[in-house]
Design a protein around this motif. Sequence first.
Motif, mmCIF file in Angstrom:
data_model
loop_
_atom_site.group_PDB
_atom_site.id
_atom_site.type_symbol
_atom_site.label_atom_id
_atom_site.label_comp_id
_atom_site.label_asym_id
_atom_site.label_seq_id
_atom_site.Cartn_x
_atom_site.Cartn_y
_atom_site.Cartn_z
ATOM 1 N N THR A 78 25.979 -11.980 -7.796
ATOM 2 C CA THR A 78 24.546 -11.770 -7.977
ATOM 3 C C THR A 78 23.856 -11.663 -6.626
ATOM 4 O OG1 THR A 78 22.588 -12.622 -9.108
ATOM 5 C CG2 THR A 78 24.065 -14.249 -8.098
ATOM 6 N N SER A 79 22.546 -11.800 -6.618
ATOM 7 C CA SER A 79 21.763 -11.646 -5.384
ATOM 8 C C SER A 79 22.267 -12.581 -4.292
ATOM 9 C CB SER A 79 20.282 -11.939 -5.650
ATOM 10 O OG SER A 79 19.766 -11.078 -6.634
ATOM 11 N N GLU A 96 18.004 -3.432 -9.231
ATOM 12 C CA GLU A 96 19.242 -3.650 -8.472
ATOM 13 C C GLU A 96 19.201 -2.879 -7.151
ATOM 14 O OE1 GLU A 96 22.284 -4.325 -12.247
ATOM 15 O OE2 GLU A 96 22.693 -2.774 -10.763
ATOM 16 N N ARG A 110 21.536 -7.234 -2.427
ATOM 17 C CA ARG A 110 20.194 -7.641 -1.992
ATOM 18 C C ARG A 110 19.342 -8.077 -3.174
ATOM 19 N NH1 ARG A 110 18.196 -3.047 2.148
ATOM 20 N NH2 ARG A 110 16.476 -4.554 2.335
ATOM 21 N N ASN A 111 19.561 -7.432 -4.326
ATOM 22 C CA ASN A 111 18.819 -7.806 -5.533
ATOM 23 C C ASN A 111 19.701 -7.473 -6.737
ATOM 24 O OD1 ASN A 111 17.035 -8.118 -7.700
ATOM 25 N ND2 ASN A 111 15.274 -7.409 -6.482
#
Length: 466
Positions: free
Chosen positions: A160-161, A207, A106-107
């Motif tokens: 990554t995201s 994160e 998600r992040n």
Amino acid sequence: MVTNQEAEAASAAAPGAGATVDPMRLASRWRSQAEWACAAAELEAEPAPSELNTLNSSGLFSVVSTDKLSVKYLGSHHHGHDVGVVQADRPAPTRRAVYYFEMSVRNAGHKGQSSIGFTNESFKMRRQPGWESNSCGYHGDDGHLYVGQGKGQAFGPKFTSGDIIGAGINYLSQELFFTKNGAQVGSVPKEIKGPLYPTIAVHSQGEELTVNFGKEPFCFDIEGYIFEEKMRQQSVSDKLNLEPDISHWIVRSYLLHYGYQDTLNAFDMANATDPPTNRQNGHAEPPEMYGLSHRKILRQLIMSGDIDSTFKRLGEWYPQVIKDEKSVICFLLHSQRFIEYIRAEQLEDAVKYGRANLASFLTHKAFEGLLKDSVALLAYEKPAESCIGYLMDSPQCEFVADAVNAAVLSTNPTMKDPESCLYSCLERLLRQLTLCSFERRAFNNDQGDAFLLHKEVQNYERSRRS
């Protein structure tokens, strides 16, 4: 239903034909659909991960959401031990071909150092999966795979995201594999022993990960992957050289063994070939030819419910089978006659017959289960719909017919192996296949799915309908 202990006692408690042939060991010893479902559920029952474990995690550096499916990094990341790692609430199940789960990034946070993999129960919850022994992890910041040490190896792309990363255990090939956004990244030999916990980790500010243990559809086509893996395994056996008519011989021997004479004749006509009968130890005909026409008639009589005529024919053709009135065969036939009275709603006749012919078996522990169930049919207004209604279904008649068939085969003076009366070549082959399957699981530390014939038949039927 006769239990295994009762079946074992039957051979010792019942003399006569039953002392040579124990019908309770027949492959057709029937279970109702509910019992099959229950047995399959017991064999397959194994708790699977459903959420993240909030009790065993590095709580100083991460926080798990209230639904226990998301984790967010809280630490300041001063050194390599400031990892927010969390395991699933249970280890990955092992009684299947493949286990798989996914996480959504998600992040990616400040450095994108999230990871996914598997760890054992004693894993240090302050380290990334793969940095310690008995663990393996795919890391997002460098795309490397770490297997039991702090130095990784080039493996796949970074993530990554917005990416969805998956991790799985292939018990068929004994490999761990990883995916990214629905595509397989790669695999590595599964060298970790013991139960493995699905594990995710965050390691830099901001994160945040969400895990999917199967409650939602996976991004990766896991069903297609399992199918391809099973086909790959099957292709190995498909390359084995078998005699061209081996399947014909196996099917024909099954029909011969159980006395399906009419079907056998139709089978031979449809194949328009000479049956391969002269391969068996130099005999002009296989031992299953013994009493074929008699066994056909006896099966038809039993399946039609005419037990009186069955007793009469046995007395004429094979009196030794029913010579001992307290044998297993006599008990099964008397029980079936009792059931036929109930089927015809002749309850008074059933009671009289039970008192005259079943009472003598009350002292035999070997027959207790089936005898109690049979007599209990009297208590129901609609016995066929009761919990013991299986006794009134055709498979129960089939079991009795198979038992009589085995007893008749046991009277063959040329028979060398008593076991051959109980099982056809096809059934012995399936028993061997099942045993080999369990042996393979044992070799792989009891991991992977086992061959369950009833389950395979159900899967085949479903595939035919789809």
